[in-house]
Design an enzyme around this catalytic site. Structure first.
Site, mmCIF file in Angstrom:
data_model
loop_
_atom_site.group_PDB
_atom_site.id
_atom_site.type_symbol
_atom_site.label_atom_id
_atom_site.label_comp_id
_atom_site.label_asym_id
_atom_site.label_seq_id
_atom_site.Cartn_x
_atom_site.Cartn_y
_atom_site.Cartn_z
ATOM 1 N N SER A 229 7.190 13.376 38.938
ATOM 2 C CA SER A 229 6.423 15.040 38.257
ATOM 3 C C SER A 229 6.533 15.062 36.671
ATOM 4 C CB SER A 229 8.129 16.010 38.384
ATOM 5 O OG SER A 229 7.743 16.972 37.911
ATOM 6 N N TYR B 69 17.669 16.948 39.214
ATOM 7 C CA TYR B 69 15.463 16.697 39.958
ATOM 8 C C TYR B 69 14.988 16.114 38.557
ATOM 9 C CZ TYR B 69 10.986 17.609 40.804
ATOM 10 O OH TYR B 69 9.720 17.876 41.431
HETATM 11 P P1 NDP Z 1 6.512 20.612 49.690
HETATM 12 O O1 NDP Z 1 8.248 21.776 49.909
HETATM 13 O O2 NDP Z 1 5.805 21.301 50.210
HETATM 14 O O3 NDP Z 1 7.394 19.135 50.314
HETATM 15 C C1 NDP Z 1 8.013 18.519 50.750
HETATM 16 C C2 NDP Z 1 7.513 17.337 51.909
HETATM 17 O O4 NDP Z 1 8.627 16.753 51.469
HETATM 18 C C3 NDP Z 1 7.760 18.459 53.088
HETATM 19 O O5 NDP Z 1 6.636 18.163 54.206
HETATM 20 C C4 NDP Z 1 9.357 17.532 53.622
HETATM 21 O O6 NDP Z 1 8.851 17.720 55.043
HETATM 22 C C5 NDP Z 1 9.372 16.665 53.049
HETATM 23 N N1 NDP Z 1 10.754 16.633 52.808
HETATM 24 C C6 NDP Z 1 11.703 17.159 51.756
HETATM 25 N N2 NDP Z 1 13.229 16.592 52.854
HETATM 26 C C7 NDP Z 1 12.646 15.233 53.211
HETATM 27 C C8 NDP Z 1 13.510 13.959 54.270
HETATM 28 N N3 NDP Z 1 14.628 14.357 54.257
HETATM 29 N N4 NDP Z 1 12.664 13.024 54.547
HETATM 30 C C9 NDP Z 1 11.698 13.431 54.655
HETATM 31 N N5 NDP Z 1 10.735 14.505 54.655
HETATM 32 C C10 NDP Z 1 11.332 15.902 53.363
HETATM 33 O O7 NDP Z 1 6.587 20.289 48.006
HETATM 34 P P2 NDP Z 1 5.389 19.386 47.239
HETATM 35 O O8 NDP Z 1 4.088 18.723 48.576
HETATM 36 O O9 NDP Z 1 4.888 20.001 46.093
HETATM 37 O O10 NDP Z 1 6.593 18.443 46.849
HETATM 38 C C11 NDP Z 1 5.552 16.973 47.212
HETATM 39 C C12 NDP Z 1 6.745 15.723 46.505
HETATM 40 O O11 NDP Z 1 5.679 16.731 45.052
HETATM 41 C C13 NDP Z 1 7.791 15.795 46.115
HETATM 42 O O12 NDP Z 1 8.563 14.769 45.706
HETATM 43 C C14 NDP Z 1 7.753 16.321 44.607
HETATM 44 O O13 NDP Z 1 9.604 16.566 43.474
HETATM 45 C C15 NDP Z 1 6.623 16.827 44.020
HETATM 46 N N6 NDP Z 1 5.954 17.486 42.687
HETATM 47 C C16 NDP Z 1 5.558 18.565 43.279
HETATM 48 C C17 NDP Z 1 5.746 19.559 42.144
HETATM 49 C C18 NDP Z 1 4.788 21.134 42.711
HETATM 50 O O14 NDP Z 1 5.095 21.715 41.377
HETATM 51 N N7 NDP Z 1 4.519 20.973 43.945
HETATM 52 C C19 NDP Z 1 5.378 18.975 40.779
HETATM 53 C C20 NDP Z 1 6.079 17.508 40.105
HETATM 54 C C21 NDP Z 1 6.466 16.733 41.731
HETATM 55 P P3 NDP Z 1 9.885 18.481 56.126
HETATM 56 O O15 NDP Z 1 10.953 19.966 55.810
HETATM 57 O O16 NDP Z 1 9.337 18.283 57.182
HETATM 58 O O17 NDP Z 1 11.022 17.220 56.249
#
Ligand code: NDP
Length: 240
Positions: free
Chosen positions: A135, A148
Site C-alpha cells: 500500500s 496497518y
Molecule cells: P476489499 O475489502 O474490497 O477486499 C478485501 C478482500 O480480502 C476481500 O475479498 C475479502 O474477502 C478478503 N479477505 C479479508 N480477510 C480475509 C481472510 N481472512 N481470508 C481470505 N480473504 C480475506 O478491499 P481491497 O480490495 O481494497 O483490498 C485488497 C488489498 O488491497 C488489501 O491487501 C488492501 O490492504 C490493499 N490495498 C487497498 C487499497 C485501497 O485503497 N482499496 C490501498 C492500498 C492497499 P472475504 O471477506 O470474502 O474473505
C-alpha cells in the site's frame, strides 16, 4: 512460462471483492485460468459464474488466509485442476483500526502462507511469479494507521527478501502498492470516526479497481526475463 497473460494459472486471494475481484475479471478476460480464494463463498461463486459464462476459466475455493492449511488447499486445488501454478497474487487484506491480532494474521501471515503454499510448486517448475499487495501505507506512516502501515511495510520487506531468495529458481516477485482505490476496504474499519474520515477521503479521490487490475496484468505479461519488482501508484488527485 510464456510471455503474456493468456494460458497462465493465477491464484488470487481476496478475490470476493475490490482489487482481487477486478484482477480476476481482467486476467480471465485476457485468457488466464483464475483460482479464487476468500471467505465469502457466495460472492466467489457469483464471480466464477460470471467469468465462465463469458467463456473464461475460473474456480473457487473458500479460504481464510489466516489458516495456513486453507491457503495450501487453495493453491493445491489450482495445481490439481491445471497441472501448475504460474502466479500467486497475495491480495487479501484488512484496513486500519481492525484488531491488531487480525491485521497481523491476515495482512502478514496470510501473505506468508500464500508464499509457502505456492513456492514448492514454483521451485519444482523452475518458474513462477509471486505478487504481494502492500500500500502507499507501506511507504508512509500516518496517524491512525500505525499497525496497518506496519503490516504493509512488512509486506514490502518480505517481498524484497523473497525476490533475492527465489532467484535460483527463476521465480519473479512483484510488490504492488496502491493509493486510494474504490473498494469495500474502508468498510473494514471498525472505529466509527476513522471510518467516516476514510470514507470521505475515498469519496473525493479514489479511482476504480480496474487501475490495480491493469498493474497486475502489466507485471504478469512481461517477457520471462523481465522481473517487475515494485509498482507504486496513486490517484492523480491524491496527495498522501
Ligand atoms: P476489499 O475489502 O474490497 O477486499 C478485501 C478482500 O480480502 C476481500 O475479498 C475479502 O474477502 C478478503 N479477505 C479479508 N480477510 C480475509 C481472510 N481472512 N481470508 C481470505 N480473504 C480475506 O478491499 P481491497 O480490495 O481494497 O483490498 C485488497 C488489498 O488491497 C488489501 O491487501 C488492501 O490492504 C490493499 N490495498 C487497498 C487499497 C485501497 O485503497 N482499496 C490501498 C492500498 C492497499 P472475504 O471477506 O470474502 O474473505
Amino acid at each position: 512460462m510464456n510471455e503474456g497473460v493468456s494460458g497462465k494459472v493465477v491464484v488470487i486471494t481476496g478475490a470476493s471483492s475490490g482489487l482481487g475481484e477486478a484482477a480476476a475479471r481482467l486476467l480471465a478476460a485476457q485468457g488466464a485460468a483464475v483460482v479464487l480464494g476468500a471467505r465469502r463463498a457466495d460472492r466467489l461463486a457469483a464471480l466464477v459464474n460470471e467469468i465462465t459464462a463469458s467463456g473464461g476459466k475460473a474456480l473457487a475455493v473458500t479460504t481464510d488466509v489466516a489458516d495456513r492449511a486453507q491457503v495450501k488447499a487453495l493453491v493445491d486445488a489450482g495445481v490439481k485442476a491445471h497441472g501448475r501454478i504460474d502466479v500467486m497474487l497475495n491480495n487479501a487484506g484488512l484496513m486500519p483500526q481492525s484488531l491488531l491480532e487480525r491485521l497481523i494474521d491476515v495482512n502478514i501471515k496470510g501473505v506468508l502462507y500464500g508464499i509457502a503454499a505456492a513456492l514448492p510448486h514454483m521451485t519444482a517448475q523452475k518458474a513462477g511469479h509471486i505478487i504481494n499487495v502492500s500500500s502507499v501505507a507501506g511507504h508512509r506512516v500516518g496517524p491512525g494507521s500505525t499497525v496497518y502501515a506496519a503490516t504493509k511495510f512488512a509486506v514490502r520487506a518480505l517481498s524484497e527478501g523473497l525476490r533475492q531468495e527465489v532467484k535460483p529458481y527463476n521465480i519473479r516477485s512483484t510488490v504492488i502498492s496502491p493509493g486510494a482505490v474504490a473498494t469495500e476496504l474502508p468498510d473494514s474499519v471498525t472505529d466509527r470516526d476513522a471510518a467516516s474520515r476514510i470514507q470521505q477521503f475515498y469519496a473525493q479521490v479514489a479511482i476504480p479497481a480496474s487501475s490495480f487490475a491493469r498493474a497486475v496484468a502489466f507485471a504478469i505479461s512481461q517477457p520471462e526475463d523481465v522481473d517487475i519488482n515494485e509498482i507504486l501508484f496513486r490517484p492523480t488527485r491524491q496527495d498522501y
